[in-house]
Design a protein around this motif. Structure first.
Motif, PDB file in Angstrom:
ATOM      1  N   GLN A  83      55.658 -15.383  39.884  1.00 52.37           N
ATOM      2  CA  GLN A  83      55.808 -15.881  38.524  1.00 52.37           C
ATOM      3  C   GLN A  83      54.671 -16.852  38.203  1.00 52.37           C
ATOM      4  O   GLN A  83      54.267 -17.653  39.032  1.00 52.37           O
ATOM      5  N   GLN A  84      54.193 -16.778  36.951  1.00 50.80           N
ATOM      6  CA  GLN A  84      53.147 -17.709  36.534  1.00 50.80           C
ATOM      7  C   GLN A  84      53.479 -18.429  35.234  1.00 50.80           C
ATOM      8  O   GLN A  84      52.721 -19.273  34.784  1.00 50.80           O
ATOM      9  N   GLN A  85      54.596 -18.107  34.619  1.00 48.52           N
ATOM     10  CA  GLN A  85      54.923 -18.698  33.331  1.00 48.52           C
ATOM     11  C   GLN A  85      55.134 -20.202  33.463  1.00 48.52           C
ATOM     12  O   GLN A  85      55.749 -20.688  34.405  1.00 48.52           O
ATOM     13  N   GLN A  86      54.635 -20.937  32.492  1.00 44.77           N
ATOM     14  CA  GLN A  86      54.782 -22.385  32.508  1.00 44.77           C
ATOM     15  C   GLN A  86      56.253 -22.768  32.423  1.00 44.77           C
ATOM     16  O   GLN A  86      57.028 -22.175  31.685  1.00 44.77           O
ATOM     17  N   GLY A  88      58.377 -22.391  34.753  1.00 46.61           N
ATOM     18  CA  GLY A  88      59.169 -21.624  35.697  1.00 46.61           C
ATOM     19  C   GLY A  88      59.042 -22.159  37.104  1.00 46.61           C
ATOM     20  O   GLY A  88      58.344 -23.145  37.365  1.00 46.61           O
ATOM     21  N   CYS A  90      57.877 -20.342  39.606  1.00 39.74           N
ATOM     22  CA  CYS A  90      56.760 -19.655  40.258  1.00 39.74           C
ATOM     23  C   CYS A  90      57.200 -18.990  41.561  1.00 39.74           C
ATOM     24  O   CYS A  90      56.560 -19.126  42.616  1.00 39.74           O
ATOM     25  N   GLY A 233      57.689 -11.628  34.778  1.00 38.72           N
ATOM     26  CA  GLY A 233      57.136 -11.961  33.468  1.00 38.72           C
ATOM     27  C   GLY A 233      55.644 -11.692  33.400  1.00 38.72           C
ATOM     28  O   GLY A 233      55.097 -10.867  34.138  1.00 38.72           O
ATOM     29  N   LYS A 234      54.979 -12.416  32.531  1.00 37.59           N
ATOM     30  CA  LYS A 234      53.541 -12.228  32.335  1.00 37.59           C
ATOM     31  C   LYS A 234      52.745 -12.890  33.454  1.00 37.59           C
ATOM     32  O   LYS A 234      53.083 -13.985  33.908  1.00 37.59           O
ATOM     33  N   ASN A 261      53.266  -6.478  32.105  1.00 34.11           N
ATOM     34  CA  ASN A 261      53.226  -7.816  32.718  1.00 34.11           C
ATOM     35  C   ASN A 261      51.889  -8.516  32.528  1.00 34.11           C
ATOM     36  O   ASN A 261      51.747  -9.673  32.922  1.00 34.11           O
TER      37      ASN A 261
END
Length: 262
Positions: A83-86, A88, A90, A233-234, A261
């Protein structure tokens, strides 16, 4: 290990909520849903003895190496995404595998191909059988995973859960499936095929890594008590390029598998 199931063996593990969703019946009155379930159970009884459901799994000694999991015997690296979403956590599936020594379960389930090919004469029956086949493949994964936890792997020998608790995933560990939010890259199926031989239960892979029969499930079994499901996610271009390198595939190829993604 390959396991052949009678339909009646795995039918009790069916999650009927997902069956109702597939029929767009989840918001209908309970009486209508129960009528559909009774019809489905009658269909299952007619299918009993004519078709079977299959499970396949292996337990491998393994350890994590960054965002990869390394299979001890072969040295094969299985690359996972993070995961890289802010905001989160990770998370990465490799986080739940010990960096020195652990085990990783690799599995697949499927059904007789006739469940998808033998009912073209009746559109309604074909839909009913296809949706039941999907549920049977998922139910076989649930049944097999329970046996793995309690017996084959044996890390939860005293587990005593109701079917409702199983469907609510109240057991120790997780069973992330290929194509689901924490494991979106269907090309991972090629790794799974090389590890356990999907053809043993009649599964063949398309160029995109999709499984045939469609009513098939594949993925991993992880025992860590704190392991849980999450959505990748992205991801950024940095991880995308690194992931392609770790997978040993050109970025153009990986882009096809991770389009949603990126």
């Amino acid at each position: 290990m390959k396991i052949d199931y009678d339909i009646s063996q795995v039918a009790p593990y069916i999650n009927w909520d997902y069956f109702f969703y597939a029929w767009a019946m989840h918001n209908k009155p309970e009486a209508e849903k129960q009528k559909l379930r009774q019809e489905a159970e009658q269909t299952l009884r007619r299918l009993e003895g004519r078709y079977r459901v299959y499970g396949l799994f292996e337990l491998f000694d393994a350890h994590s190496d960054g965002d990869d999991v390394v299979i001890a015997d072969s040295g094969r690296h299985i690359a996972f995404l993070r995961q890289q979403q802010q905001g989160g956590e990770c998370l990465c599936l490799a986080d739940f595998i010990h960096p020195q020594h652990d085990r990783l379960g690799v599995f697949a389930t499927s059904v007789d191909s006739g469940l998808e090919a033998d009912f073209d004469h009746d559109a309604y029956e074909k839909m009913m059988v296809q949706l039941l086949a999907d549920r049977l493949a998922e139910a076989a994964a649930e049944c097999m995973h329970e046996d793995v936890r309690k017996h084959y792997w044996g890390y939860a020998p005293d587990e005593q859960l109701s079917m409702e608790q199983l469907h609510a995933e109240q057991f120790q560990g997780i069973r992330p499936a290929v194509g689901y939010p924490s494991l979106p890259d269907t090309s991972i199926n090629f790794d799974i095929d090389q590890l356990i031989g999907l053809s043993k239960i009649g599964i063949r892979l398309t160029e995109s890594g999709a499984m045939k029969p469609h009513a098939s499930v594949s993925g991993f079994m992880i025992a860590h008590p704190q392991s849980r499901y999450f959505a990748i996610g992205k991801i950024g271009s940095d991880q995308f390029s690194d992931y392609a390198c770790r997978r040993g595939l050109p970025v153009e190829v990986i882009r096809k598998f991770l389009a949603t993604n990126i």
